[in-house]
Design an enzyme around this catalytic site. Sequence first.
Site, short mmCIF file in Angstrom:
data_model
loop_
_atom_site.label_atom_id
_atom_site.label_comp_id
_atom_site.label_asym_id
_atom_site.label_seq_id
_atom_site.Cartn_x
_atom_site.Cartn_y
_atom_site.Cartn_z
N GLU A 47 0.82 -1.21 0.00
CA GLU A 47 0.00 0.00 0.00
C GLU A 47 0.86 1.26 0.00
OE1 GLU A 47 -1.96 -2.85 3.03
OE2 GLU A 47 -0.03 -2.62 2.02
N CYS A 70 -2.45 -3.19 7.27
CA CYS A 70 -2.08 -3.41 8.66
C CYS A 70 -2.34 -2.17 9.51
CB CYS A 70 -0.62 -3.84 8.76
SG CYS A 70 0.56 -2.59 8.22
N CYS A 79 -0.11 0.67 7.70
CA CYS A 79 -0.55 1.11 6.38
C CYS A 79 -1.92 1.77 6.41
CB CYS A 79 -0.59 -0.08 5.42
SG CYS A 79 1.04 -0.78 5.06
N THR A 191 15.45 -41.42 6.08
CA THR A 191 15.80 -40.94 4.73
C THR A 191 17.22 -40.40 4.70
OG1 THR A 191 13.50 -40.43 4.22
CG2 THR A 191 15.18 -39.28 2.94
N ASP A 195 19.82 -42.07 2.16
CA ASP A 195 20.18 -41.31 0.96
C ASP A 195 21.34 -40.34 1.15
OD1 ASP A 195 18.03 -42.62 -0.10
OD2 ASP A 195 16.69 -40.88 -0.09
N LEU A 199 20.20 -31.70 0.31
CA LEU A 199 19.05 -30.84 0.66
C LEU A 199 19.31 -29.38 0.32
CD1 LEU A 199 18.06 -32.39 4.12
CD2 LEU A 199 17.14 -32.94 1.85
N ARG A 202 19.16 -26.14 -6.03
CA ARG A 202 20.08 -26.05 -7.15
C ARG A 202 19.27 -25.72 -8.41
NH1 ARG A 202 21.28 -30.50 -4.18
NH2 ARG A 202 20.35 -31.99 -5.63
N GLU A 288 9.99 -34.10 2.23
CA GLU A 288 10.44 -34.87 1.08
C GLU A 288 10.65 -36.35 1.39
OE1 GLU A 288 13.69 -33.01 -0.91
OE2 GLU A 288 12.52 -31.24 -1.44
N PRO A 291 8.61 -42.40 3.76
CA PRO A 291 7.23 -42.87 3.88
C PRO A 291 6.71 -42.92 5.32
CG PRO A 291 8.46 -44.22 2.32
CD PRO A 291 9.46 -43.32 2.98
#
Length: 355
Positions: A47, A70, A79, A191, A195, A199, A202, A288, A291
């Site tokens: 605003e 606000c 604002c 995980t 893996d 994280l 990229r 990510e 499971p």
Amino acid sequence: MARALALAERGRATTSPNPMVGAVIVDDEGVVVGRGSHEVAGGPHAEIIALADAGPRARGATLYCTLEPCSHTGRTGPCAPAVVAAGLRRAVVAMGDPNPLVSGRGLAILRNGGLDVTVGVLEAEARRLNGAFLTRITQGRPQVTMKVALSADGCVGPAGGQPVRLTSAVADRRVHRDRAAVDAIAIGSATLLADDPLLTPRIAYRPRPLIRVILDRRLRTPATARVFSTLQAGPVIIVTESGAAASVRGERLCRAGATLEILDSSRSFASEALARLATAGVNSLVVEGGPTLQAALWDQRLVDRVQMYMTPSVIGPGGLPWWAPADAIIARLHDVRRTTLGPDALVEGDVHGID
């Protein structure tokens, strides 16, 4: 208002923990005389930028704003009083601000200042735009997106084997574009052990640090994990329980660069972890893997959005299945969108719908 929403979109990935807001000022002849968007947390609000753009032409004009102006002083001034002081005649607002610091006070200032105020124009679109901010404010946790890449036979990878890349380069670009826009990503300790991911965002440019979260109640994360070599990309927060944090391993992880977030083991681990992240200003979180963690979040109704990358790859016998059939989850979603990404397809939708 549609133009104001498009302006608000410019703040994606840069305004958090603030909402994205756009503003347009239109004179009595229908000419746009001022435009503004909130582009970075701590910077001027939409605003104020629109009023500066309009200058004296704001007097007697109409303000279109995607969120209630606000009424409090934070890193910037309020604002709503500035809108009144500029002499506008009317304000059209997409939605009220549920933030307790505002919550109708901004609209009251406008009305008490003599403006004709209309609320609710394109409200559903405005709510979708700021779904993450609204979730944090109203539910005390980040908006959670559950993301998974699935093979054609419903697996996330080989059971107990080396991780395999399921998605194509085209899909990977979309994954990293999303990482560039959210506040944080999270995985479970299983995980990380399987893996050992980096994280990091990229391919797509990210203008601010990315928070990486590891939910690890038993503190199994090794201090040699690759994620600690990427601290320049953003902090690594390990959420654990009090007993585990006091161990020698906890000290090693701190030396490696981790920030330990220690929870009371008597409470729900997942919900308390999300509450801590919300307190730290995290609006949006992408989970990510894996499971087990995703199933727990789903069962506790802590998932807001789902992203499934469906690939033509086949894992075959011995594959690790996802925790639920993909079709069963898709059937529970609202506003399902399908996007072709090279040989893959992204299926995404909202769990709770838009109120």
